[in-house]
Write an enzyme that holds these catalytic residues in place. Structure first.
Site, PDB file in Angstrom:
ATOM      1  N   ARG A  21       0.836  -1.199   0.000  1.00  0.00           N
ATOM      2  CA  ARG A  21       0.000   0.000   0.000  1.00  0.00           C
ATOM      3  C   ARG A  21       0.874   1.253   0.000  1.00  0.00           C
ATOM      4  NH1 ARG A  21      -0.951   4.768   2.550  1.00  0.00           N
ATOM      5  NH2 ARG A  21      -0.678   3.782   4.576  1.00  0.00           N
ATOM      6  N   ASP A  22       1.448   1.578   1.138  1.00  0.00           N
ATOM      7  CA  ASP A  22       2.259   2.786   1.262  1.00  0.00           C
ATOM      8  C   ASP A  22       3.460   2.746   0.324  1.00  0.00           C
ATOM      9  OD1 ASP A  22       3.131   5.191   2.172  1.00  0.00           O
ATOM     10  OD2 ASP A  22       3.543   4.562   4.209  1.00  0.00           O
ATOM     11  N   HIS A 216       4.634   4.262  12.916  1.00  0.00           N
ATOM     12  CA  HIS A 216       4.947   4.184  11.478  1.00  0.00           C
ATOM     13  C   HIS A 216       5.989   5.263  11.192  1.00  0.00           C
ATOM     14  CE1 HIS A 216       3.529   3.834   7.112  1.00  0.00           C
ATOM     15  NE2 HIS A 216       4.211   4.964   7.107  1.00  0.00           N
ATOM     16  N   HIS A 218       9.099   6.994   8.750  1.00  0.00           N
ATOM     17  CA  HIS A 218       9.761   7.180   7.459  1.00  0.00           C
ATOM     18  C   HIS A 218      11.226   7.520   7.697  1.00  0.00           C
ATOM     19  CE1 HIS A 218       6.335   7.455   4.409  1.00  0.00           C
ATOM     20  NE2 HIS A 218       5.765   7.106   5.547  1.00  0.00           N
ATOM     21  N   CYS A 249       6.666   9.958   0.499  1.00  0.00           N
ATOM     22  CA  CYS A 249       5.552  10.773   0.960  1.00  0.00           C
ATOM     23  C   CYS A 249       5.409  11.989   0.065  1.00  0.00           C
ATOM     24  CB  CYS A 249       5.787  11.213   2.397  1.00  0.00           C
ATOM     25  SG  CYS A 249       4.526  12.354   3.001  1.00  0.00           S
ATOM     26  N   ASN A 258       9.707   4.331   3.648  1.00  0.00           N
ATOM     27  CA  ASN A 258       9.388   3.750   4.945  1.00  0.00           C
ATOM     28  C   ASN A 258      10.601   3.099   5.591  1.00  0.00           C
ATOM     29  OD1 ASN A 258       6.272   3.860   5.113  1.00  0.00           O
ATOM     30  ND2 ASN A 258       6.644   3.097   3.055  1.00  0.00           N
TER      31      ASN A 258
END
Length: 314
Positions: A21-22, A216, A218, A249, A258
């Site tokens: 997803r991300d 979460h 980054h 992002c 990530n």
């Protein structure tokens, strides 16, 4: 709550793979369904059990998630595996509830400026929507878990520093609105270990032992693993990462993505935390990603240096 604690137990570390997803939000290309399924199966074989598989968004605008339902169907029959997907509103939740997805993720912003810029709704309106989403999913006989994600929790691309008390208040509002799990995201990589430690202590105290809290990170400024270590040292037992650090992002140009999933798994091993993941067995999954995304920059110290070699006794 019993169901949630079975999925996110407080006596072991859960690593959520968010690459599907991300990780695929900003890539120039994306794997086809067969490659995604191979990626999934390789990580499942290594012991990974938690996968964020995509977003319930327009297939026209987000073709990388057009096969989300196929991925959910592939994970559903695998014992012990847990699927999640991002939903931005009630329509996305309605779509999710027609699948076997185990968890729906609803994200809001820690700051008013980012909330308005990103979703055109206030933080209060986002909490109200979360309340409606909770009611909506509870109409199901076996409702999925509801995770509330708070973006920009450690710093904001628009406002800079973020008041930790405001983050805590928003987290408490989310809990009251019906969230089963709260996730705090360092969306643009502002956070450092001291900040992470302080917020971890504060949110665990505010929400209590029954509420799982995820973090979460980054790696925008190279602190993702240091932040993971600080979170683990201060009671966080759910962490997000992406295979090969895939992702980025839109609010942090040049961000490296990530936390690297395989490096994060190795970190947990080195700190004595059981994740159930065979770090060495993640290598085939990374090879699938390298083949599927040949023009994408991949990251990871473990991929460069390998696992430590242990000398045989003389």
């Amino acid at each position: 709550m019993m169901k949630v604690r079975q999925i996110y137990p407080d006596n072991r570390v859960v690593l959520r793979e968010v690459g599907l997803r991300d990780g695929l939000q900003l890539t120039k290309g994306f794997p086809d369904t067969a490659q995604k399924l191979a990626w999934l199966r390789a990580e499942q074989a290594a012991g990974v059990q938690h996968f964020e598989l995509g977003s319930f968004l327009s297939q026209k605008h987000f073709p990388q998630f057009a096969d989300l339902r196929d991925l959910i169907a592939a994970v559903a029959p695998v014992p012990g595996c847990h699927s999640s997907a991002l939903t931005l509103n009630e329509r996305g939740v309605a779509d999710a509830l027609h699948t076997d997805v185990d968890e729906i993720v609803f994200v809001m912003s820690a700051t008013e400026s980012h909330s308005q810029a990103n979703t055109r709704r206030s933080r209060a309106e986002a909490v109200q929507m979360l309340t409606r989403i909770n009611a909506q999913r509870r109409e199901c006989e076996d409702p999925p878990v509801l995770m509330a994600g708070i973006a920009m929790a450690f710093g904001c691309s628009l406002e800079g520093q973020v008041d930790p008390d405001a983050v805590l208040r928003l987290a408490e509002d989310c809990a009251r609105a019906g969230a089963d799990v709260i996730a705090l995201a360092d969306t643009v990589g502002f956070g450092g270990p001291r900040q992470v430690a302080a917020l971890a202590d504060a949110i665990n105290a505010a929400l209590g032992a029954d509420m799982p809290v995820a973090m979460h990170f980054h790696d925008t400024r190279g602190l993702a693993l240091a932040n993971c270590a600080a979170a683990l040292d201060h009671g966080i037992r759910v962490l997000d990462g992406s295979l090969a650090g895939l992702g980025g992002c839109p609010f942090a140009p040049g961000a490296t993505g990530n936390a690297v999933f395989e490096d994060m798994a190795f970190l947990c091993d080195s700190m004595g935390f059981d994740t159930g993941i065979d770090v060495a067995a993640l290598k085939p999954a990374r090879a699938i990603l390298e083949s599927a995304l040949p023009h994408e920059e991949l990251h990871g110290a473990l991929a460069r240096a390998g696992l430590p070699k242990v000398s045989e006794p003389a």
